[in-house]
Scaffold this motif. Structure first.
Motif, mmCIF file in Angstrom:
data_model
loop_
_atom_site.group_PDB
_atom_site.id
_atom_site.type_symbol
_atom_site.label_atom_id
_atom_site.label_comp_id
_atom_site.label_asym_id
_atom_site.label_seq_id
_atom_site.Cartn_x
_atom_site.Cartn_y
_atom_site.Cartn_z
ATOM 1 N N ILE A 213 -4.310 -14.134 8.521
ATOM 2 C CA ILE A 213 -3.953 -15.538 8.282
ATOM 3 C C ILE A 213 -2.444 -15.717 8.308
ATOM 4 O O ILE A 213 -1.920 -16.657 8.914
ATOM 5 C CB ILE A 213 -4.540 -16.023 6.943
ATOM 6 N N ASP A 214 -1.721 -14.814 7.655
ATOM 7 C CA ASP A 214 -0.266 -14.921 7.618
ATOM 8 C C ASP A 214 0.343 -14.800 9.017
ATOM 9 O O ASP A 214 1.376 -15.404 9.307
ATOM 10 C CB ASP A 214 0.326 -13.853 6.694
ATOM 11 N N GLU A 215 -0.296 -14.010 9.884
ATOM 12 C CA GLU A 215 0.200 -13.861 11.256
ATOM 13 C C GLU A 215 0.117 -15.177 12.017
ATOM 14 O O GLU A 215 1.038 -15.539 12.754
ATOM 15 C CB GLU A 215 -0.607 -12.790 12.002
ATOM 16 N N ASP A 216 -0.991 -15.909 11.849
ATOM 17 C CA ASP A 216 -1.150 -17.168 12.586
ATOM 18 C C ASP A 216 -2.110 -18.093 11.846
ATOM 19 O O ASP A 216 -3.290 -18.174 12.176
ATOM 20 C CB ASP A 216 -1.665 -16.899 13.993
ATOM 21 N N PRO A 217 -1.595 -18.837 10.848
ATOM 22 C CA PRO A 217 -2.456 -19.760 10.115
ATOM 23 C C PRO A 217 -2.846 -20.989 10.924
ATOM 24 O O PRO A 217 -3.693 -21.776 10.494
ATOM 25 C CB PRO A 217 -1.589 -20.164 8.909
ATOM 26 N N SER A 218 -2.240 -21.159 12.110
ATOM 27 C CA SER A 218 -2.552 -22.347 12.915
ATOM 28 C C SER A 218 -3.882 -22.220 13.653
ATOM 29 O O SER A 218 -4.406 -23.217 14.157
ATOM 30 C CB SER A 218 -1.439 -22.602 13.935
ATOM 31 N N LEU A 219 -4.435 -21.022 13.723
ATOM 32 C CA LEU A 219 -5.718 -20.843 14.403
ATOM 33 C C LEU A 219 -6.807 -21.656 13.701
ATOM 34 O O LEU A 219 -6.729 -21.921 12.503
ATOM 35 C CB LEU A 219 -6.108 -19.367 14.419
ATOM 36 N N ALA A 220 -7.818 -22.020 14.455
ATOM 37 C CA ALA A 220 -8.927 -22.812 13.900
ATOM 38 C C ALA A 220 -9.879 -21.889 13.133
ATOM 39 O O ALA A 220 -11.023 -21.649 13.535
ATOM 40 C CB ALA A 220 -9.662 -23.539 15.021
ATOM 41 N N TRP A 221 -9.377 -21.375 12.015
ATOM 42 C CA TRP A 221 -10.140 -20.407 11.236
ATOM 43 C C TRP A 221 -11.403 -21.031 10.643
ATOM 44 O O TRP A 221 -11.374 -22.133 10.102
ATOM 45 C CB TRP A 221 -9.297 -19.869 10.090
ATOM 46 N N THR A 222 -12.497 -20.305 10.752
ATOM 47 C CA THR A 222 -13.728 -20.666 10.051
ATOM 48 C C THR A 222 -14.045 -19.553 9.059
ATOM 49 O O THR A 222 -13.470 -18.459 9.121
ATOM 50 C CB THR A 222 -14.913 -20.824 11.017
ATOM 51 N N ALA A 223 -14.971 -19.825 8.157
ATOM 52 C CA ALA A 223 -15.373 -18.796 7.194
ATOM 53 C C ALA A 223 -15.928 -17.576 7.926
ATOM 54 O O ALA A 223 -15.681 -16.430 7.536
ATOM 55 C CB ALA A 223 -16.411 -19.365 6.231
ATOM 56 N N SER A 224 -16.649 -17.819 9.005
ATOM 57 C CA SER A 224 -17.220 -16.705 9.778
ATOM 58 C C SER A 224 -16.134 -15.887 10.454
ATOM 59 O O SER A 224 -16.223 -14.650 10.530
ATOM 60 C CB SER A 224 -18.205 -17.244 10.825
ATOM 61 N N SER A 233 -19.669 -9.791 4.998
ATOM 62 C CA SER A 233 -20.322 -11.093 5.025
ATOM 63 C C SER A 233 -19.406 -12.164 4.445
ATOM 64 O O SER A 233 -18.445 -11.858 3.721
ATOM 65 C CB SER A 233 -21.624 -11.053 4.217
ATOM 66 N N VAL A 234 -19.703 -13.410 4.767
ATOM 67 C CA VAL A 234 -18.926 -14.523 4.217
ATOM 68 C C VAL A 234 -18.983 -14.506 2.694
ATOM 69 O O VAL A 234 -17.959 -14.685 2.021
ATOM 70 C CB VAL A 234 -19.452 -15.869 4.763
ATOM 71 N N ARG A 235 -20.167 -14.267 2.163
ATOM 72 C CA ARG A 235 -20.304 -14.268 0.701
ATOM 73 C C ARG A 235 -19.480 -13.160 0.061
ATOM 74 O O ARG A 235 -18.816 -13.376 -0.961
ATOM 75 C CB ARG A 235 -21.777 -14.112 0.325
ATOM 76 N N ARG A 236 -19.511 -11.968 0.652
ATOM 77 C CA ARG A 236 -18.739 -10.857 0.085
ATOM 78 C C ARG A 236 -17.247 -11.144 0.163
ATOM 79 O O ARG A 236 -16.494 -10.812 -0.764
ATOM 80 C CB ARG A 236 -19.063 -9.558 0.832
ATOM 81 N N LEU A 237 -16.807 -11.759 1.266
ATOM 82 C CA LEU A 237 -15.387 -12.096 1.399
ATOM 83 C C LEU A 237 -14.976 -13.114 0.326
ATOM 84 O O LEU A 237 -13.920 -12.975 -0.297
ATOM 85 C CB LEU A 237 -15.112 -12.668 2.783
ATOM 86 N N GLN A 238 -15.816 -14.113 0.112
ATOM 87 C CA GLN A 238 -15.512 -15.116 -0.915
ATOM 88 C C GLN A 238 -15.418 -14.473 -2.292
ATOM 89 O O GLN A 238 -14.534 -14.809 -3.093
ATOM 90 C CB GLN A 238 -16.572 -16.209 -0.895
ATOM 91 N N GLU A 239 -16.325 -13.540 -2.572
ATOM 92 C CA GLU A 239 -16.283 -12.849 -3.867
ATOM 93 C C GLU A 239 -14.985 -12.059 -4.015
ATOM 94 O O GLU A 239 -14.365 -12.029 -5.082
ATOM 95 C CB GLU A 239 -17.486 -11.914 -3.990
ATOM 96 N N GLY A 240 -14.553 -11.376 -2.936
ATOM 97 C CA GLY A 240 -13.325 -10.600 -2.983
ATOM 98 C C GLY A 240 -12.104 -11.469 -3.220
ATOM 99 O O GLY A 240 -11.213 -11.111 -4.003
ATOM 100 N N PHE A 241 -12.055 -12.603 -2.562
ATOM 101 C CA PHE A 241 -10.922 -13.511 -2.748
ATOM 102 C C PHE A 241 -10.886 -14.059 -4.167
ATOM 103 O O PHE A 241 -9.816 -14.145 -4.781
ATOM 104 C CB PHE A 241 -11.003 -14.664 -1.742
ATOM 105 N N ARG A 242 -12.038 -14.452 -4.688
ATOM 106 C CA ARG A 242 -12.064 -15.005 -6.044
ATOM 107 C C ARG A 242 -11.672 -13.945 -7.068
ATOM 108 O O ARG A 242 -10.966 -14.222 -8.040
ATOM 109 C CB ARG A 242 -13.449 -15.565 -6.362
ATOM 110 N N GLU A 243 -12.123 -12.716 -6.833
ATOM 111 C CA GLU A 243 -11.825 -11.630 -7.775
ATOM 112 C C GLU A 243 -10.345 -11.274 -7.764
ATOM 113 O O GLU A 243 -9.741 -11.043 -8.813
ATOM 114 C CB GLU A 243 -12.660 -10.402 -7.410
ATOM 115 N N TYR A 244 -9.753 -11.261 -6.566
ATOM 116 C CA TYR A 244 -8.359 -10.804 -6.478
ATOM 117 C C TYR A 244 -7.343 -11.945 -6.565
ATOM 118 O O TYR A 244 -6.311 -11.817 -7.207
ATOM 119 C CB TYR A 244 -8.143 -10.037 -5.172
ATOM 120 N N LEU A 245 -7.641 -13.073 -5.900
ATOM 121 C CA LEU A 245 -6.668 -14.159 -5.827
ATOM 122 C C LEU A 245 -7.019 -15.370 -6.678
ATOM 123 O O LEU A 245 -6.195 -16.260 -6.864
ATOM 124 C CB LEU A 245 -6.502 -14.624 -4.373
ATOM 125 N N GLY A 246 -8.263 -15.423 -7.165
ATOM 126 C CA GLY A 246 -8.657 -16.560 -7.975
ATOM 127 C C GLY A 246 -8.875 -17.822 -7.165
ATOM 128 O O GLY A 246 -8.838 -18.926 -7.702
#
Length: 308
Positions: A213-224, A233-246
């Motif tokens: 994301i930091d390299e190119d936040p302008s891309l049309a990023w989706t959760a997938s 998986s999307v769910r596992r990624l969301q859990e990791g972000f919430r756990e580490y970044l809140g």
């Protein structure tokens, strides 16, 4: 902002202080008492500083929507209850209230005047991650400002307030306001949590996505897309972000985009004449939601940044 309130009107006193600090329900302890309220408040980047004294003994109830409150008595005392915990703070102590959590200052003494600091919730969590590597660290219910760390932080706070009062710093300039609020918040984190454990390494699945994301936040990023970059998986990624970044990955992406847009608008490039063009360049497609998010983060509209 300096306000003097009609001493015969408690309703006006409640409205003015709600606008200056946090919305709340005010109850004078004595039905016969009259308010003598002076309010001074200012927005400093992601912080709001407010000096408040009621001139009579009151009780105050609030949930501190969207932000932490650090209430520092300059005189008198405040007695409060939040999440079942009782806290009594007088001079040399500060009461800390968490966002979106019911709290009642059961007794705000007539001689009590506080310096209140309102810290945006997401901003503080990002600072906890940046300074300590631990956005999940819990602030204490009370801060002892008589310690060396507490006194150093209060010294920094007083110095910044004095420089602003005397016109020594251009605090209304967005970039300066953000620098000052960052210095105050970072120093507060270190003063409150001096013995915080060293940050553990970032989880690999989170770091991969942060880097992309930091390299190119302008891309049309989706959760997938983000989940694919992390290999989970999307769910596992969301859990990791919430756990580490809140926060969730989409919120992090928006925060990075807002920062890039803010930097471009602040750069003063004469070829930049449209906020919308800059926003679109960094991947923003819904300009209405973008403008609201930008104002929450920086305290002013993106068009004001472009004109500054």
């Amino acid at each position: 902002m300096n306000v003097t309130v009609d001493p015969s009107d408690w309703d006006e006193a409640e409205d003015v202080v709600s606008d200056a600090y946090f919305p709340h329900d005010l109850t004078p302890v004595s039905a016969d008492s009259e308010p003598n309220v002076n309010v001074r408040a200012m927005q400093l980047g992601s912080l709001r500083l407010a000096r408040i004294g009621w001139g009579a003994e009151v009780s105050v109830g609030t949930e501190h929507p969207g932000g932490y409150a650090v209430n520092i008595p300059l005189s008198g005392r405040i007695e409060s209850v939040s999440a079942g915990r009782d806290v009594i703070s007088d001079v040399g102590k500060a009461s800390v209230f968490r966002p979106d959590t019911p709290a009642v200052i059961t007794r705000w003494t007539a001689d009590c005047e506080i310096l209140g600091i309102k810290i945006d919730r997401d901003y503080l969590h990002r600072e906890l991650a940046r300074v300590l590597g631990r956005p999940d660290r819990r602030l204490p219910d009370q801060v002892d400002l008589s310690t060396a760390a507490g006194q150093n932080w209060m010294g920094l706070l007083r110095s910044i307030v004095r420089q602003i009062r005397d016109g020594e710093v251009l605090w209304q300039t967005p970039v300066v306001a953000e620098q000052l609020s960052g210095a105050l918040t970072g120093a507060f984190v270190l003063a409150v949590l001096p013995d915080a454990a060293a940050a553990p390494p970032r989880p690999r699945i989170v770091k991969r996505v942060l880097d992309r994301i930091d390299e190119d936040p302008s891309l049309a990023w989706t959760a997938s897309d983000m989940a694919e970059a992390a290999g989970v998986s999307v769910r596992r990624l969301q859990e990791g972000f919430r756990e580490y970044l809140g926060m969730c990955p989409r919120d992090y992406l928006l925060d990075v985009r807002l920062s890039r847009i803010h930097d471009d608008l602040m750069a003063g490039d004469p070829s930049v004449t449209s906020v919308t063009d800059v926003a679109l360049h960094w991947g923003i497609t819904h300009t209405g939601r973008f403008a609201a998010a930008y104002r929450r983060k920086y305290g002013y509209a993106p068009s004001e940044t472009l004109r500054s």
